[in-house]
Scaffold this motif. Structure first.
Motif, PDB file in Angstrom:
ATOM      1  N   PRO A 119      -0.536  38.917 -23.884  1.00 12.02           N
ATOM      2  CA  PRO A 119      -1.092  40.039 -23.119  1.00 12.02           C
ATOM      3  C   PRO A 119      -1.580  39.632 -21.729  1.00 12.02           C
ATOM      4  O   PRO A 119      -1.765  40.489 -20.866  1.00 12.02           O
ATOM      5  N   ALA A 120      -1.804  38.331 -21.523  1.00 18.00           N
ATOM      6  CA  ALA A 120      -2.303  37.851 -20.236  1.00 18.00           C
ATOM      7  C   ALA A 120      -1.260  37.034 -19.486  1.00 18.00           C
ATOM      8  O   ALA A 120      -1.599  36.275 -18.572  1.00 18.00           O
ATOM      9  N   ALA A 121       0.001  37.189 -19.845  1.00 18.66           N
ATOM     10  CA  ALA A 121       1.056  36.358 -19.246  1.00 18.66           C
ATOM     11  C   ALA A 121       1.090  36.478 -17.730  1.00 18.66           C
ATOM     12  O   ALA A 121       1.213  35.478 -17.014  1.00 18.66           O
ATOM     13  N   THR A 122       0.974  37.713 -17.237  1.00 14.87           N
ATOM     14  CA  THR A 122       1.055  37.895 -15.783  1.00 14.87           C
ATOM     15  C   THR A 122      -0.133  37.249 -15.066  1.00 14.87           C
ATOM     16  O   THR A 122      -0.001  36.768 -13.932  1.00 14.87           O
ATOM     17  N   ARG A 123      -1.294  37.205 -15.719  1.00 14.32           N
ATOM     18  CA  ARG A 123      -2.464  36.556 -15.107  1.00 14.32           C
ATOM     19  C   ARG A 123      -2.249  35.053 -14.983  1.00 14.32           C
ATOM     20  O   ARG A 123      -2.554  34.459 -13.944  1.00 14.32           O
ATOM     21  N   PHE A 124      -1.731  34.444 -16.054  1.00 15.41           N
ATOM     22  CA  PHE A 124      -1.473  33.011 -15.999  1.00 15.41           C
ATOM     23  C   PHE A 124      -0.351  32.700 -15.002  1.00 15.41           C
ATOM     24  O   PHE A 124      -0.405  31.704 -14.282  1.00 15.41           O
ATOM     25  N   GLN A 125       0.654  33.548 -14.976  1.00 21.78           N
ATOM     26  CA  GLN A 125       1.760  33.344 -14.041  1.00 21.78           C
ATOM     27  C   GLN A 125       1.269  33.386 -12.603  1.00 21.78           C
ATOM     28  O   GLN A 125       1.647  32.547 -11.772  1.00 21.78           O
ATOM     29  N   SER A 126       0.394  34.331 -12.300  1.00 21.42           N
ATOM     30  CA  SER A 126      -0.134  34.464 -10.946  1.00 21.42           C
ATOM     31  C   SER A 126      -1.113  33.340 -10.606  1.00 21.42           C
ATOM     32  O   SER A 126      -1.050  32.754  -9.525  1.00 21.42           O
ATOM     33  N   ALA A 127      -2.009  33.008 -11.537  1.00 25.94           N
ATOM     34  CA  ALA A 127      -3.047  32.008 -11.264  1.00 25.94           C
ATOM     35  C   ALA A 127      -2.468  30.618 -11.040  1.00 25.94           C
ATOM     36  O   ALA A 127      -2.986  29.836 -10.247  1.00 25.94           O
ATOM     37  N   MET A 128      -1.368  30.301 -11.772  1.00 25.80           N
ATOM     38  CA  MET A 128      -0.793  28.951 -11.662  1.00 25.80           C
ATOM     39  C   MET A 128       0.540  28.947 -10.917  1.00 25.80           C
ATOM     40  O   MET A 128       1.198  27.916 -10.837  1.00 25.80           O
ATOM     41  N   ASP A 129       0.949  30.114 -10.386  1.00 23.37           N
ATOM     42  CA  ASP A 129       2.195  30.240  -9.627  1.00 23.37           C
ATOM     43  C   ASP A 129       3.385  29.715 -10.438  1.00 23.37           C
ATOM     44  O   ASP A 129       4.113  28.811 -10.020  1.00 23.37           O
ATOM     45  N   LEU A 130       3.603  30.326 -11.600  1.00 21.39           N
ATOM     46  CA  LEU A 130       4.649  29.881 -12.522  1.00 21.39           C
ATOM     47  C   LEU A 130       5.907  30.725 -12.358  1.00 21.39           C
ATOM     48  O   LEU A 130       5.855  31.894 -11.980  1.00 21.39           O
ATOM     49  N   SER A 131       7.052  30.130 -12.704  1.00 22.05           N
ATOM     50  CA  SER A 131       8.305  30.880 -12.759  1.00 22.05           C
ATOM     51  C   SER A 131       8.339  31.691 -14.051  1.00 22.05           C
ATOM     52  O   SER A 131       7.526  31.486 -14.963  1.00 22.05           O
TER      53      SER A 131
END
Length: 441
Positions: free
Chosen positions: A37-49
């Motif tokens: 449910p928080a995938a987009t937050r982690f993706q944004s916070a750590m600049d992930l692909s």
């Protein structure tokens, strides 16, 4: 020498053991929904692909799935309670580390350098998922053959609703307690669940009798008199080796890789699918995925009884057809209502098949139930780690339409699954025909 079960200090009943295992699995399985449910937050916070995000959200499935193999087989030695508690303990360690990282670094100090640490602790937190194969063996030892489908359906069905409930609750918790506070709250719930399992659980009678000094043969005889029908055969390693030599184990592994591993993959991937492809808000996406998970899990309960009555192969074949239909629908639509309906169809098929496959384990591989449960539960659940990164790669290659076209992979796997079911059915039919022929014919 004592002559009856009344002469021993015996603890537990089948219903209590099923309740304990279901509670333990419920809290262990909740880790599946830890990050999705928080995938987009982690993706944004750590600049992930997208691919890196797919690996991260599926990390809890990685270690827990693989540990199902040795820990499931270990039940043949001690009945299951000890390996169950060890796996839940590892999950506590992982969740403690993950929560500590969030407290220390989220959001301003998070970057890509923390990705390996988050991945490791997320993987450890998923060790609770590994209790599934342990609980299958533990429950099988308590229940007679003609109630296996019901008991395992309740265990797997109710236990598996946890990811759905937490997928639905986590966005609400985010709004109420804040992002980091929500994970602290979940850590507290995990401790409560593990404590409940510790208090309620007990190994089957055979293992308790052995620990009180009875010879193996005598313990088996006394336990059989009390109603136990399934017993371990050999050491855990022997159980793994013996079950690995039986081709039916691998047919069941293949089916479970697709339907249970695929189910776990969708639990972690669908929030991203709804938000990124269909433009749904995080809280709404959590609710939709929660309903999908709960429905696909609870349907295992009646499906287990259906498999007891009409046969595991027949039930599995029906389920694969349902998954195939739902997958084809999802691959070619871009409508939230239709997508939700399609996921429910797929979830129903997967849930039915999960119940049918484990109903077949004691029937097809009675001489190595724990070893087979380890292989099937472990390698099968591993699909939950493998598939989300593949979905992410499809999106990177095809663009947004890849979110939909990725479901064609499920259609292909459903077709392969139908082939496996047909092979099992043909094998059982041939054996029954040979056994029915008169001697010398």
């Amino acid at each position: 020498m004592p002559n009856s079960m009344d002469d021993f200090n015996i603890d537990g009943t089948p219903k209590r053991a099923l309740t304990a295992a279901t509670i333990g699995f419920f809290f262990g399985a909740a880790a599946v929904a830890l990050l999705s449910p928080a995938a987009t937050r982690f993706q944004s916070a750590m600049d992930l692909s997208t691919t890196q995000t797919g690996f991260l959200v599926s990390a809890p499935v990685l270690l827990g799935s693989l540990l199902r193999i040795p820990f499931g087989a270990w039940c043949d030695k001690n009945g299951g309670r000890k390996p169950f508690l060890i796996l839940l303990g590892l999950s506590i360690i992982g969740m403690a580390g993950f929560t500590t990282l969030l407290v220390l670094y989220y959001p301003d100090r998070m970057d890509a350098s923390l990705y390996p640490a988050f991945f490791v602790f997320a993987a450890l937190s998923g060790c609770g998922i590994g209790v599934f194969s342990v609980g299958v063996s533990q429950t099988s030892f308590w229940y007679p053959n003609d109630e296996q489908g019901f008991a395992l359906g309740v265990y797997g069905g109710v236990g598996n609703i946890a990811p759905g409930i937490f997928t639905f609750l986590i966005p609400i918790l985010f709004a109420t307690f804040g992002f980091t506070g929500s994970y602290i709250a979940w850590f507290g719930l995990l401790l409560v669940g593990v404590a409940a399992y510790y208090v309620l659980s007990a190994d089957a009678w055979y293992f308790q009798l052995q620990r009180q000094g009875l010879d193996e043969a005598v313990a088996r005889e006394r336990a059989r008199e009390a109603g136990q029908e399934i017993f371990p055969e050999g050491t855990p390693l022997e159980g793994l080796i013996k079950s690995a030599k039986i081709w039916k184990t691998w047919a069941l592994v293949g089916g479970y890789f697709f339907t249970f591993g695929g189910f776990l993959a969708l639990v972690t991937w669908l929030p991203t699918y709804y938000q990124q492809y269909l433009g749904v808000g995080a809280q709404t996406a959590g609710g939709l995925v929660g309903v999908f998970t709960i429905f696909g899990s609870l349907i295992r309960v009646p499906a287990g009884s259906i498999a007891d009555n009409i046969g595991g192969e027949e039930t599995a074949a029906i389920s694969m057809g349902i998954v195939l239909a739902g997958s084809l629908l999802l691959a070619f639509i871009q409508s939230v209502p239709l997508a939700f309906f399609g996921t429910l169809v797929v979830g129903a098929g997967m849930g039915i098949n999960n119940a049918a496959l484990f109903q077949k384990v004691p029937e097809e591989i009675p001489e190595a139930v724990s070893g087979a449960s380890g292989w099937i539960g472990g390698l099968g659940a591993f699909g939950g780690f493998v598939l989300p990164p593949i979905f992410g790669t499809i999106v990177e290659l095809m663009g947004p339409v890849g979110y939909a076209r990725g479901f064609l992979l499920y259609g292909l796997l459903a077709a392969i699954g139908l082939g496996s079911v047909y092979t099992l059915y043909r094998s059982d039919s041939r054996v029954e025909t040979e056994e029915s022929q008169p001697v010398g014919s």
